[in-house]
Design an enzyme around this catalytic site. Structure first.
Site, PDB file in Angstrom:
ATOM      1  N   ASP A  57       0.842  -1.201   0.000  1.00  0.00           N
ATOM      2  CA  ASP A  57       0.000   0.000   0.000  1.00  0.00           C
ATOM      3  C   ASP A  57       0.873   1.245   0.000  1.00  0.00           C
ATOM      4  O   ASP A  57       1.688   1.445   0.910  1.00  0.00           O
ATOM      5  CB  ASP A  57      -0.905   0.003   1.244  1.00  0.00           C
ATOM      6  CG  ASP A  57      -1.832   1.207   1.246  1.00  0.00           C
ATOM      7  OD1 ASP A  57      -2.921   1.105   0.640  1.00  0.00           O
ATOM      8  OD2 ASP A  57      -1.475   2.247   1.824  1.00  0.00           O
ATOM      9  N   HIS A 108      -7.480   9.810  -1.905  1.00  0.00           N
ATOM     10  CA  HIS A 108      -6.862   9.744  -0.574  1.00  0.00           C
ATOM     11  C   HIS A 108      -7.738  10.359   0.517  1.00  0.00           C
ATOM     12  O   HIS A 108      -7.867   9.803   1.612  1.00  0.00           O
ATOM     13  CB  HIS A 108      -5.495  10.442  -0.612  1.00  0.00           C
ATOM     14  CG  HIS A 108      -4.524   9.932   0.396  1.00  0.00           C
ATOM     15  ND1 HIS A 108      -3.167   9.875   0.182  1.00  0.00           N
ATOM     16  CD2 HIS A 108      -4.709   9.437   1.641  1.00  0.00           C
ATOM     17  CE1 HIS A 108      -2.557   9.374   1.249  1.00  0.00           C
ATOM     18  NE2 HIS A 108      -3.475   9.105   2.157  1.00  0.00           N
ATOM     19  N   TYR A 131       3.327  10.115  -0.016  1.00  0.00           N
ATOM     20  CA  TYR A 131       4.373   9.550   0.847  1.00  0.00           C
ATOM     21  C   TYR A 131       5.767   9.851   0.307  1.00  0.00           C
ATOM     22  O   TYR A 131       6.761   9.656   1.012  1.00  0.00           O
ATOM     23  CB  TYR A 131       4.199   8.035   0.998  1.00  0.00           C
ATOM     24  CG  TYR A 131       2.874   7.586   1.565  1.00  0.00           C
ATOM     25  CD1 TYR A 131       2.016   8.463   2.220  1.00  0.00           C
ATOM     26  CD2 TYR A 131       2.464   6.257   1.442  1.00  0.00           C
ATOM     27  CE1 TYR A 131       0.801   8.038   2.729  1.00  0.00           C
ATOM     28  CE2 TYR A 131       1.256   5.816   1.955  1.00  0.00           C
ATOM     29  CZ  TYR A 131       0.418   6.708   2.586  1.00  0.00           C
ATOM     30  OH  TYR A 131      -0.786   6.284   3.082  1.00  0.00           O
ATOM     31  N   LYS A 184      -2.581   6.161  -4.201  1.00  0.00           N
ATOM     32  CA  LYS A 184      -3.658   7.107  -3.888  1.00  0.00           C
ATOM     33  C   LYS A 184      -3.404   8.454  -4.549  1.00  0.00           C
ATOM     34  O   LYS A 184      -2.259   8.909  -4.653  1.00  0.00           O
ATOM     35  CB  LYS A 184      -3.778   7.295  -2.378  1.00  0.00           C
ATOM     36  CG  LYS A 184      -3.878   5.994  -1.594  1.00  0.00           C
ATOM     37  CD  LYS A 184      -3.964   6.208  -0.089  1.00  0.00           C
ATOM     38  CE  LYS A 184      -3.744   4.913   0.664  1.00  0.00           C
ATOM     39  NZ  LYS A 184      -2.320   4.530   0.730  1.00  0.00           N
TER      40      LYS A 184
END
Length: 570
Positions: free
Chosen positions: A48, A115, A53, A82
């Protein structure tokens, strides 16, 4: 080695492995990439990730290495990414999906999620960055982009083969109701925070009815919930000779929820996957369900507003805590909104900048987001140099009033903005007449008036004036400092029961829906977390009016009178 291929079927016919590796916030360069390689070599087939990130290139390099070894192929893994909030515009959705695929070195995504159900303006005119465009206070600017517009572009990604399945993350029931009213392709997944202290029963019931699978992030509460010391979980773990983490992941899977624990520790990554050789009993499942306290550990759009004051005498301590938080790397200075206040004994023109600089020095933060005049009254300073916040008292112990006008003080506050020490300025405990006077000469209008507000002191008239002048109200002492016995108010109890929320959450939501910011104070970790849990429900207009009707003009703040002079607001 035979790899357990335990999966759940999605509503579009695809399958998702029931446990995956989360990749959020790898602290060190190479940590996430190494974690992905370890996970895949030890049975994981579900990774994931997310563009925000900022580690998908690193993950892509690890995937390339693993695929080149030949044992694991692209079609063997299930990769989730996402779409970030700043990329919701119709023209950006495919662009950012393709950027993610390029970074990962993949031809398609198994699952692509929205997200968060909120759109921000993109900081780059071309829209290629994930950075948000911020306002003058450093807060993301909301973009006028509907979820419908974004979802229609997500559906096109399925149609063109860039992604196999699409879903959402951090959606509440109302978000899903709206989405399902127009979606041609139903979301297959809703990824939200779930753990034993936040079991999400209502959201799960709704998702089950619509064949939307829940995925649980932060299944261990990000280490903030102390789950590893819970006696019930300890006893269940001992019974099965498993770690508490294993018990939690099994509890989630037996509820039909996918889980994606994050770790950079090789032994933890391997141990976390060890959930396929035992079953929890129905009784154990119910006992774990009973731990629910609606405590959220994840606040990515959460507490970023800290309200302080020099007079509280604790800004050095706060500064030490901020330094520790910033050094951890997850939260930066620009992510938080820090408010401080100029005390009554520091109104003299020669003292305003001096005390602002002292506050900034104690906090170690470079600038203040908002600086307020604490009260509309000036006292003589006890120290000839003026560096203390102590007041000079008369023979009766009362502060001596200083011949300093608010105009003199405000002009110095304006200079703090001009020189960059503070971003915004405002006031606290000002009534309508104080504001009328201030607005008659202010070059920079106050952005905020911070006053006591709660159900027994609704400040309706003051709010009406402030709204006309575009001055935001902030409510302090929203629970009446414990002096109003709100927890035993029958109306508040009934509304609390209706929404299955604590009375405190009802009060904070009532304030926010009135357009009032609130700053509840607590030193209790569980209360701090619980107080923030107000974003998954809405009070009806009728409930708002009922709470408004409780007004009794009761002040609980003992500082409301100085030397016999009351400062009333409504």
């Amino acid at each position: 080695m035979t790899v357990p291929q335990n999966t759940f079927k999605l509503n579009d016919g695809n399958n998702i492995p029931i446990i995956g590796l989360g990749t959020y916030n790898g602290a060190k360069a190479g940590e996430v990439g190494n974690a992905v390689k370890i996970a895949l070599k030890n049975g994981y087939r579900h990774i994931d990730g997310a563009a925000i990130y900022l580690n998908e290139k690193e993950i892509g390099n690890s995937l390339k290495e693993v695929f080149e070894e030949g044992e694991i192929k692209r079609e063997d893994i299930f990769y989730v990414s996402k779409l970030w909030n700043s990329c919701h515009n119709a023209s950006l959705v495919r662009k950012h999906c393709e950027k993610t695929l390029e970074d990962l070195g993949l031809q398609y995504l198994d699952l692509y999620l929205i997200h968060w159900p909120i759109a921000f303006e993109n900081a780059d005119p071309s829209g290629i960055t994930t950075d948000c465009l911020n306002d003058e206070n450093g807060n993301p600017i909301i973009a006028p982009v509907s979820i419908r517009e974004t979802w229609q572009e997500m559906e096109k990604l399925v149609e063109c083969g860039l992604v196999k399945s699409i879903g959402v993350s951090n959606f509440n029931v109302q978000n899903l109701v709206d989405l399902l009213s127009y979606a041609k392709i139903k979301p297959v997944v809703n990824q939200v925070e779930v753990h034993p202290y936040l079991t999400q029963p209502n959201l799960k019931e709704y998702c089950d009815k619509h064949s939307i699978l829940l995925t649980a992030y932060s299944p261990l509460g990000q280490g903030k919930c102390n789950l590893l010391n819970n006696q019930l979980l300890k006893s269940i773990a001992e019974k099965h000779n498993k770690s508490i983490a294993n018990v939690i992941f099994k509890w989630l899977n037996q509820r039909g929820i996918v889980t994606i624990p994050k770790s950079g520790n090789p032994s933890h990554i391997i141990e976390n996957f060890n959930i396929f050789d035992f079953q929890l009993s129905n009784d154990e499942m119910e006992k774990i369900n009973s731990l629910n306290s609606n405590i959220r550990a994840c606040c990515p759009i959460g507490y970023r507003h800290i309200d302080g004051a020099a007079y509280y005498g604790n800004e050095k301590e706060i500064g030490n805590s901020l330094k520790e938080v910033f050094e951890e790397g997850e939260i930066k200075r620009e992510d938080i909104f820090y408010v401080s206040k100029l005390w009554n004994s520091c109104h003299n023109a020669s003292l305003v900048r001096k005390h602002c600089e002292k506050t900034i020095e104690d906090l170690r933060i470079g600038y203040l987001d908002l600086y307020l005049i604490h009260w509309p009254i000036a006292f003589e300073n006890a120290d000839p140099s003026g560096i203390t916040t102590d007041c000079l008292n008369d023979e009766n112990g009362n502060p001596i009033i200083a011949p300093v006008s608010i105009r003199e003080t405000w002009q110095e506050m304006e200079k703090l903005v001009e020189c960059g020490l503070v971003k915004s300025i405002g006031v606290s405990n000002f009534n309508v007449q104080n504001l009328v006077d201030l607005l008659s000469y202010a070059k920079i209008k106050p952005v905020v008036n911070q006053v006591e507000i709660h159900p027994y002191l609704t400040q309706i008239n003051l709010q009406e004036f402030c709204e006309k002048q575009n001055i935001l109200l902030i409510g302090y002492s929203p629970l009446g400092q414990g002096k109003c016995d709100f927890l035993n108010n029958e109306l508040l109890k009934s509304i609390s029961k209706k929404y299955n929320k604590p009375i405190a959450n009802i009060i904070f939501k009532w304030l926010n829906q009135r357009g009032i910011a609130t700053i509840p104070k607590s030193g209790n970790p569980s209360r701090i977390i619980e107080n923030f849990n107000i974003f998954d429900f809405q009070l009806s207009n009728d409930d708002i009016e009922k709470i408004n009707s409780l007004n009794s003009n009761i002040h609980t703040c003992s500082s409301i009178t100085f030397c016999g002079t009351p400062f009333l607001f409504d």
